[in-house]
Design an enzyme around this catalytic site. Structure first.
Site, short mmCIF file in Angstrom:
data_model
loop_
_atom_site.label_atom_id
_atom_site.label_comp_id
_atom_site.label_asym_id
_atom_site.label_seq_id
_atom_site.Cartn_x
_atom_site.Cartn_y
_atom_site.Cartn_z
N CYS A 146 0.83 -1.20 0.00
CA CYS A 146 0.00 0.00 0.00
C CYS A 146 0.87 1.26 0.00
O CYS A 146 1.76 1.40 0.84
CB CYS A 146 -0.93 0.01 1.21
SG CYS A 146 -2.02 1.44 1.26
N HIS A 184 1.58 -7.13 -6.85
CA HIS A 184 1.00 -6.07 -7.68
C HIS A 184 2.04 -5.70 -8.71
O HIS A 184 3.15 -5.27 -8.37
CB HIS A 184 0.62 -4.87 -6.81
CG HIS A 184 -0.16 -3.83 -7.54
ND1 HIS A 184 -1.25 -3.21 -7.00
CD2 HIS A 184 0.00 -3.29 -8.78
CE1 HIS A 184 -1.74 -2.35 -7.87
NE2 HIS A 184 -0.99 -2.37 -8.95
#
Length: 327
Positions: free
Chosen positions: A98, A169
Site C-alpha cells: 500500500c 501487484h
C-alpha cells in the site's frame, strides 16, 4: 471457524481500505463460493491496543477469508497474530504494497520494499505463532528501485523466512509525487516480470495483481500463475468478475443472473436493517451489479438517491428498473 489454511486461491479479491468491509465480503460471497476474500488492512498496533470485536469480527459465511495486517515491528506483529488467531481467519497477510501517505508515516506498506530484511524478520515471527498460513502482498518495487533486481531478491528473502504464498501487484509504487489512486493507474504494469518470477520460483505459490478487469484476463494469467488477485473490477463490475468465477474450480455459479443475486441479498439486507444498520452500509457495494446490462444506470441512481435514508423498498424499486424494457 476456519479449519486451517485454504488451498492456494485461483482467484482472490484484493484487500482495499475503506471498501472490503464485512458487508462487501458477504455480498461477494453471495456471488462466489470459492474466491478468497480479504479484510481491509488492520494495523498491528490497532489489534494490540484496540477494540478487537470491531476490528476482527466477521460473519462465518465469509469463509474463506483472510486478515490483512499492516506493521513493521516484528514483536508487535507477532503479538497481533497471536491475538487474531482466536478469530479463525483462513490466512493472515502482511501488507507490503500500500502506497498511501498514512501507511508510509507508520513505516509499513510499500515503503517496506526498501527494507526486505525487516520484512523477513516480521514474517518469520508471524509464522512462528500463527495456526494458519502467513502470506505477503507486495509491489514489484518502489521509487528508483530496479524491479528486475529488487523483486527476485525480495521473494527469495520471503521464501527463506518461511513464506510460501505471495500476491504481487505488477506496478511500482512511487512514494513521493503520486497519490494512492495515481499509484494504481500511472506506473506501468509489468506482467512479464511477475510471470518470470513464477518460472524462477516454481516452489512458491504466486498470484498476480493489478489492472485485471475481466474473467478472460484472469484465465489468461492462470496459464502462467498460481492465482490472480482482482481489485477494483470486483467492485465496479462484481457480476462480471465473480458471477461466473466458480467455474475456475469446475463448479456451477450460485446464481444464473444478477437479478437472482440481488434477490438473494434481500434477507441479508433485512437482517442488517433489523440490527439497526443503515441501508447504505450494504448497498454501497452493489451499484456495479448490473454493469453493462439494461437498467444499470437506473439501478445505480435509485440506490444512490435512496439508500442513505430508505429501507428495503429502495432495493425493490432499484431492481424494478432493471426489468423495464429499454425499448
Amino acid at each position: 471457524m476456519a479449519t486451517g489454511s485454504p488451498p492456494a486461491s485461483l482467484l482472490s479479491v484484493a484487500p482495499m481500505m475503506d471498501w472490503t468491509d464485512s458487508n462487501c465480503r458477504r455480498f461477494h460471497r453471495m456471488l462466489s463460493r470459492r474466491a478468497l476474500l480479504y479484510t481491509e488492512m488492520v494495523t498491528s498496533a490497532a489489534i494490540v491496543h484496540g477494540d478487537l470485536s470491531r476490528l476482527l469480527d466477521y460473519d462465518a459465511c465469509e469463509h474463506p477469508v483472510a486478515l490483512q495486517l499492516g506493521g513493521s515491528d516484528p514483536a508487535q506483529l507477532r503479538q497481533a497474530v497471536g491475538i487474531a488467531a482466536d478469530w479463525g481467519y483462513d490466512e493472515i497477510n502482511l501488507n507490503v504494497g500500500c502506497p498511501s501517505d498514512r501507511v508510509q508515516s507508520g513505516c509499513f506498506g510499500a515503503v517496506l520494499m526498501t527494507r526486505p530484511e525487516l520484512v523477513a524478520d516480521c514474517v518469520a515471527g508471524m509464522i512462528a505463532v500463527s495456526p494458519v498460513e502467513i502470506t505477503v502482498k507486495c509491489r514489484i518495487g518502489v521509487d528508483d528501485q530496479i524491479p528486475e533486481d529488487v523483486l527476485p531478491d525480495f521473494i527469495a528473502r520471503m521464501r527463506a523466512a518461511g513464506v510460501r504464498r505471495m500476491a504481487i501487484h505488477a506496478r511500482k509504487a512511487w512514494l513521493q509525487g503520486l497519490s494512492p489512486r495515481e499509484n494504481r493507474e500511472i506506473p506501468p504494469l509489468d506482467y512479464p516480470l511477475v510471470h518470470r518470477m513464477k518460472a524462477e520460483f516454481p516452489d512458491m505459490d504466486l498470484s498476480v495483481n493489478g489492472g485485471i478487469a475481466t474473467l478472460d484476463q484472469v484465465q489468461d494469467h492462470l496459464r502462467v500463475m498460481d492465482g490472480v488477485m482482482v481489485g477494483r473490477a470486483a467492485y465496479h463490475q462484481p457480476w462480471d468478475i465473480l458471477g461466473a468465477a466458480d467455474g475456475l474450480w469446475g463448479e456451477a455459479p450460485p446464481f444464473e443472473t444478477p437479478t437472482d443475486a440481488a434477490l438473494a441479498m434481500r434477507p441479508l439486507i433485512l437482517a442488517h436493517l433489523e440490527r439497526g444498520g443503515r441501508l447504505h452500509q450494504v448497498t454501497r457495494h452493489m451499484p456495479g451489479l448490473f454493469h453493462g446490462r439494461p437498467g444499470a444506470r437506473q439501478w445505480r441512481r435509485v440506490l444512490s438517491e435512496g439508500a442513505s435514508t430508505g429501507g428495503i423498498e429502495v432495493c425493490d424499486a432499484a431492481l424494478a428498473q432493471t426489468r423495464i424494457d429499454p425499448d
